[in-house]
Design a protein around this motif. Structure first.
Motif, PDB file in Angstrom:
ATOM      1  N   SER A   1      11.847  12.925  14.918  1.00  0.00           N
ATOM      2  CA  SER A   1      12.222  11.666  15.582  1.00  0.00           C
ATOM      3  C   SER A   1      11.688  11.747  17.125  1.00  0.00           C
ATOM      4  O   SER A   1      12.328  11.265  17.944  1.00  0.00           O
ATOM      5  CB  SER A   1      13.826  11.856  15.804  1.00  0.00           C
ATOM      6  N   PHE A   2      10.730  12.466  17.210  1.00  0.00           N
ATOM      7  CA  PHE A   2      10.058  12.754  18.569  1.00  0.00           C
ATOM      8  C   PHE A   2      10.873  13.274  19.794  1.00  0.00           C
ATOM      9  O   PHE A   2      10.954  12.664  21.116  1.00  0.00           O
ATOM     10  CB  PHE A   2       9.518  11.446  19.175  1.00  0.00           C
ATOM     11  N   ILE A   3      12.016  13.851  19.353  1.00  0.00           N
ATOM     12  CA  ILE A   3      12.912  14.505  20.423  1.00  0.00           C
ATOM     13  C   ILE A   3      12.409  15.363  21.309  1.00  0.00           C
ATOM     14  O   ILE A   3      11.653  16.167  21.023  1.00  0.00           O
ATOM     15  CB  ILE A   3      13.952  15.100  19.701  1.00  0.00           C
ATOM     16  N   ASN A   4      12.508  14.973  22.654  1.00  0.00           N
ATOM     17  CA  ASN A   4      11.899  15.832  23.929  1.00  0.00           C
ATOM     18  C   ASN A   4      10.423  16.169  23.883  1.00  0.00           C
ATOM     19  O   ASN A   4       9.839  17.197  24.061  1.00  0.00           O
ATOM     20  CB  ASN A   4      12.584  17.111  23.776  1.00  0.00           C
ATOM     21  N   VAL A   5       9.743  14.815  23.547  1.00  0.00           N
ATOM     22  CA  VAL A   5       8.250  14.781  23.472  1.00  0.00           C
ATOM     23  C   VAL A   5       7.708  14.147  24.472  1.00  0.00           C
ATOM     24  O   VAL A   5       7.951  12.868  24.796  1.00  0.00           O
ATOM     25  CB  VAL A   5       8.032  14.125  21.952  1.00  0.00           C
ATOM     26  N   ALA A   6       6.752  14.738  25.255  1.00  0.00           N
ATOM     27  CA  ALA A   6       6.093  13.733  26.473  1.00  0.00           C
ATOM     28  C   ALA A   6       4.970  12.902  25.829  1.00  0.00           C
ATOM     29  O   ALA A   6       4.503  13.095  24.704  1.00  0.00           O
ATOM     30  CB  ALA A   6       5.559  14.936  27.216  1.00  0.00           C
ATOM     31  N   VAL A   7       4.437  12.025  26.821  1.00  0.00           N
ATOM     32  CA  VAL A   7       3.407  11.193  26.360  1.00  0.00           C
ATOM     33  C   VAL A   7       2.179  11.987  26.182  1.00  0.00           C
ATOM     34  O   VAL A   7       1.808  13.126  26.968  1.00  0.00           O
ATOM     35  CB  VAL A   7       3.199  10.295  27.833  1.00  0.00           C
ATOM     36  N   ASP A   8       1.336  11.818  25.287  1.00  0.00           N
ATOM     37  CA  ASP A   8       0.095  12.189  24.800  1.00  0.00           C
ATOM     38  C   ASP A   8       0.410  13.564  24.112  1.00  0.00           C
ATOM     39  O   ASP A   8      -0.527  14.414  23.763  1.00  0.00           O
ATOM     40  CB  ASP A   8      -0.758  12.360  25.668  1.00  0.00           C
ATOM     41  N   GLU A   9       1.672  14.150  23.883  1.00  0.00           N
ATOM     42  CA  GLU A   9       1.971  15.559  23.388  1.00  0.00           C
ATOM     43  C   GLU A   9       1.519  15.354  21.693  1.00  0.00           C
ATOM     44  O   GLU A   9       2.092  14.356  20.870  1.00  0.00           O
ATOM     45  CB  GLU A   9       3.178  15.557  23.426  1.00  0.00           C
ATOM     46  N   LYS A  10       0.729  16.374  21.154  1.00  0.00           N
ATOM     47  CA  LYS A  10       0.031  16.077  19.698  1.00  0.00           C
ATOM     48  C   LYS A  10       1.332  16.667  18.868  1.00  0.00           C
ATOM     49  O   LYS A  10       1.165  17.838  18.485  1.00  0.00           O
ATOM     50  CB  LYS A  10      -0.940  16.682  19.493  1.00  0.00           C
ATOM     51  N   VAL A  11       2.136  15.729  18.389  1.00  0.00           N
ATOM     52  CA  VAL A  11       3.370  15.924  17.454  1.00  0.00           C
ATOM     53  C   VAL A  11       3.285  14.714  16.444  1.00  0.00           C
ATOM     54  O   VAL A  11       2.634  13.588  16.366  1.00  0.00           O
ATOM     55  CB  VAL A  11       4.695  16.093  18.057  1.00  0.00           C
ATOM     56  N   PHE A  12       4.061  15.139  15.357  1.00  0.00           N
ATOM     57  CA  PHE A  12       4.226  14.021  14.368  1.00  0.00           C
ATOM     58  C   PHE A  12       5.325  14.115  13.788  1.00  0.00           C
ATOM     59  O   PHE A  12       6.213  15.168  13.928  1.00  0.00           O
ATOM     60  CB  PHE A  12       3.079  14.297  13.064  1.00  0.00           C
ATOM     61  N   HIS A  13       5.873  13.007  13.147  1.00  0.00           N
ATOM     62  CA  HIS A  13       7.216  12.806  12.515  1.00  0.00           C
ATOM     63  C   HIS A  13       7.052  12.473  11.104  1.00  0.00           C
ATOM     64  O   HIS A  13       6.000  11.891  10.734  1.00  0.00           O
ATOM     65  CB  HIS A  13       8.038  11.722  13.370  1.00  0.00           C
ATOM     66  N   VAL A  14       7.945  12.704  10.356  1.00  0.00           N
ATOM     67  CA  VAL A  14       7.819  12.407   8.820  1.00  0.00           C
ATOM     68  C   VAL A  14       9.140  11.441   8.687  1.00  0.00           C
ATOM     69  O   VAL A  14      10.299  11.566   8.992  1.00  0.00           O
ATOM     70  CB  VAL A  14       8.029  13.536   8.059  1.00  0.00           C
ATOM     71  N   GLU A  15       8.605  10.490   7.557  1.00  0.00           N
ATOM     72  CA  GLU A  15       9.691   9.350   7.146  1.00  0.00           C
ATOM     73  C   GLU A  15       9.522   9.284   5.682  1.00  0.00           C
ATOM     74  O   GLU A  15       8.382   9.351   5.148  1.00  0.00           O
ATOM     75  CB  GLU A  15       9.382   8.115   7.995  1.00  0.00           C
ATOM     76  N   VAL A  16      10.514   8.968   5.170  1.00  0.00           N
ATOM     77  CA  VAL A  16      10.872   8.753   3.681  1.00  0.00           C
ATOM     78  C   VAL A  16      11.619   7.468   3.717  1.00  0.00           C
ATOM     79  O   VAL A  16      12.667   7.112   4.183  1.00  0.00           O
ATOM     80  CB  VAL A  16      11.466   9.894   2.878  1.00  0.00           C
ATOM     81  N   ASP A  17      10.991   6.490   2.857  1.00  0.00           N
ATOM     82  CA  ASP A  17      11.545   5.118   2.462  1.00  0.00           C
ATOM     83  C   ASP A  17      12.360   4.940   1.527  1.00  0.00           C
ATOM     84  O   ASP A  17      12.684   5.952   0.654  1.00  0.00           O
ATOM     85  CB  ASP A  17      10.544   3.986   2.612  1.00  0.00           C
ATOM     86  N   GLU A  18      13.006   4.004   0.962  1.00  0.00           N
ATOM     87  CA  GLU A  18      13.972   3.834   0.029  1.00  0.00           C
ATOM     88  C   GLU A  18      13.205   4.012  -1.323  1.00  0.00           C
ATOM     89  O   GLU A  18      13.734   4.062  -2.356  1.00  0.00           O
ATOM     90  CB  GLU A  18      14.635   2.449   0.136  1.00  0.00           C
ATOM     91  N   TYR A  19      11.941   3.822  -1.242  1.00  0.00           N
ATOM     92  CA  TYR A  19      11.080   4.018  -2.487  1.00  0.00           C
ATOM     93  C   TYR A  19      10.697   5.382  -2.528  1.00  0.00           C
ATOM     94  O   TYR A  19       9.715   5.711  -3.724  1.00  0.00           O
ATOM     95  CB  TYR A  19       9.907   3.109  -2.709  1.00  0.00           C
ATOM     96  N   GLN A  20      11.026   6.341  -1.754  1.00  0.00           N
ATOM     97  CA  GLN A  20      10.758   7.683  -1.783  1.00  0.00           C
ATOM     98  C   GLN A  20       9.299   8.024  -1.427  1.00  0.00           C
ATOM     99  O   GLN A  20       8.570   9.023  -1.787  1.00  0.00           O
ATOM    100  CB  GLN A  20      11.181   8.424  -3.091  1.00  0.00           C
ATOM    101  N   ARG A  21       8.727   6.941  -0.861  1.00  0.00           N
ATOM    102  CA  ARG A  21       7.226   7.329  -0.224  1.00  0.00           C
ATOM    103  C   ARG A  21       7.485   8.087   1.042  1.00  0.00           C
ATOM    104  O   ARG A  21       8.229   7.555   2.060  1.00  0.00           O
ATOM    105  CB  ARG A  21       6.724   5.733  -0.185  1.00  0.00           C
ATOM    106  N   VAL A  22       6.458   8.813   1.338  1.00  0.00           N
ATOM    107  CA  VAL A  22       6.639   9.816   2.363  1.00  0.00           C
ATOM    108  C   VAL A  22       5.422   9.609   3.279  1.00  0.00           C
ATOM    109  O   VAL A  22       4.287   9.025   2.952  1.00  0.00           O
ATOM    110  CB  VAL A  22       6.436  10.987   1.781  1.00  0.00           C
ATOM    111  N   PHE A  23       5.714   9.432   4.776  1.00  0.00           N
ATOM    112  CA  PHE A  23       4.939   9.068   5.701  1.00  0.00           C
ATOM    113  C   PHE A  23       4.758  10.016   6.971  1.00  0.00           C
ATOM    114  O   PHE A  23       5.787  10.494   7.266  1.00  0.00           O
ATOM    115  CB  PHE A  23       5.048   7.538   6.271  1.00  0.00           C
ATOM    116  N   VAL A  24       3.384  10.218   7.363  1.00  0.00           N
ATOM    117  CA  VAL A  24       3.241  10.953   8.722  1.00  0.00           C
ATOM    118  C   VAL A  24       2.988   9.839   9.656  1.00  0.00           C
ATOM    119  O   VAL A  24       2.268   9.038   9.475  1.00  0.00           O
ATOM    120  CB  VAL A  24       2.158  12.029   8.493  1.00  0.00           C
ATOM    121  N   LYS A  25       3.975  10.081  10.625  1.00  0.00           N
ATOM    122  CA  LYS A  25       3.972   8.930  11.779  1.00  0.00           C
ATOM    123  C   LYS A  25       3.136   9.707  13.080  1.00  0.00           C
ATOM    124  O   LYS A  25       4.001  10.780  13.542  1.00  0.00           O
ATOM    125  CB  LYS A  25       5.227   8.216  12.083  1.00  0.00           C
ATOM    126  N   PHE A  26       2.728   9.045  13.798  1.00  0.00           N
ATOM    127  CA  PHE A  26       2.312   9.332  15.103  1.00  0.00           C
ATOM    128  C   PHE A  26       3.100   8.831  16.135  1.00  0.00           C
ATOM    129  O   PHE A  26       3.945   7.953  15.790  1.00  0.00           O
ATOM    130  CB  PHE A  26       0.685   8.896  15.266  1.00  0.00           C
TER     131      PHE A  26
END
Length: 254
Positions: free
Chosen positions: A121-146
Motif C-alpha cells: 500500500s506504499f506505506i511510508n514511501v517517499a517520492v521516487d523511492e523504488k518500491v512496488f505494491h502487489v494487488e490481486v483482483d476478484e479473478y485472482q489475477r496478480v499485478f505488480v504495481k509501481f
C-alpha cells in the motif's frame, strides 16, 4: 468473497515447505551441493537447496560421506516486461502458473539489476523511492504495481525493462521419511555418485487460504493489515516482523 478480499488487499498465497535431506557421497572427492541446486521428490515436486553444503568424500566403498542440507519446496520463474507507456500506478500482470503451483513470493528488478522493495500500500514511501505494491483482483489475477511520479514511489518511463521473479510452491506437500530425492540434472560424473533421501520436515508448507476462511478473515483488519493502526501499536508490529528483538519501547514522532 474474492472481490471483498481484493478490495482489502488480501493476497492468498502459499507457504513453501522446508525439509532436511540426507546426502550420501560415494565419490573419493568431496561434493559441493550449491545453493539453488534443484531436486525432485518421488512425487515430482521441485525443491531448491537453501544454503551450500560440502559433502565429505567417502572413506571407502562401504562408508560414504554424509551431510545434511535444507531445501525449500519451490520453483522460480522470471517474467520479462517492457513498459508500454508512462502512467501513474503502472501495473505488470503476472501470468499464473501452468502447472497448478501456488504463488509464494514476488521480486522485482530493473534492467540494471536493482531490486525494488516490496512495500504494501506504499506505506511510508517517499517520492521516487523504488518500491512496488502487489494487488490481486476478484479473478485472482496478480499485478505488480509501481507508484505515481511526484506523489509516491517510482513511476517508470516508457521503454524501461523489468524482471518479475515469481516464487511458487505446491503448498502443503509431505514426503515419507527415507523416500528418495533426485538431482534434477546431472552435470558431471560426480553427480551420479550422490544419493539424496528425505530426513525430516523443518517447517510445513501451507496452501492458500480457502474461501470460507477468507470470508471470515475479511472481517478482521488486524489479522491481515500490516499497519500499526490495525495491529494496535508499533511494539506489536516490530515484534511480528523482527523475531527476538530486545527493546524498551518504540514511538513515532512524525
Amino acid at each position: 468473497v474474492l472481490a471483498d478480499a481484493a478490495l482489502k488487499g488480501i493476497i492468498p498465497k502459499a507457504t513453501p515447505a522446508r525439509v532436511s535431506l540426507r546426502v550420501k557421497n560415494t565419490n573419493t572427492a568431496p561434493f559441493n551441493m550449491v545453493a539453488g541446486r534443484r531436486l525432485t521428490d518421488s512425487n515430482g515436486f521441485f525443491y531448491e537447496v537453501d544454503q551450500p553444503v560440502t559433502v565429505p568424500a567417502a572413506a571407502d566403498a562401504a562408508t560414504p560421506g554424509i551431510a545434511s542440507v535444507v531445501a525449500v519446496q519451490r520453483t522460480v520463474r522470471n517474467v520479462e516486461h517492457t513498459v508500454a507507456e508512462s502512467v501513474g500506478f503502472y501495473a505488470i500482470e503476472v501470468p499464473p502458473s501452468e502447472d497448478g503451483r501456488y504463488l509464494s513470493g514476488l521480486q522485482l528488478s530493473d534492467e540494471a539489476g536493482y531490486q525494488f522493495v516490496y512495500t504494501p500500500s506504499f506505506i511510508n514511501v517517499a517520492v521516487d523511492e523504488k518500491v512496488f505494491h502487489v494487488e490481486v483482483d476478484e479473478y485472482q489475477r496478480v499485478f505488480v504495481k509501481f507508484g505515481l511520479g511526484g506523489v509516491v514511489g517510482y513511476q517508470p518511463s516508457a521503454g524501461e525493462k523489468f524482471t518479475v521473479t515469481v516464487l511458487e510452491s505446491n503448498g502443503d506437500v509431505r514426503s515419507a521419511i527415507g523416500s528418495p530425492f533426485a538431482l534434477e540434472y546431472a552435470y558431471t560424473p560426480a553427480d551420479s555418485m550422490v544419493s539424496v533421501e528425505y530426513a525430516e520436515l523443518v517447517s510445513a508448507g501451507s496452501n492458500p487460504i480457502g474461501i470460507s476462511e477468507l470470508r471470515e478473515l475479511c472481517r478482521y483488519p488486524s489479522a491481515y493489515d500490516e499497519s500499526a493502526v490495525f495491529m494496535g501499536g508499533f511494539d506489536f508490529l516490530v515484534r511480528r516482523n523482527i523475531t527476538g528483538l530486545q527493546f524498551l519501547s518504540i514511538w513515532n514522532e512524525q
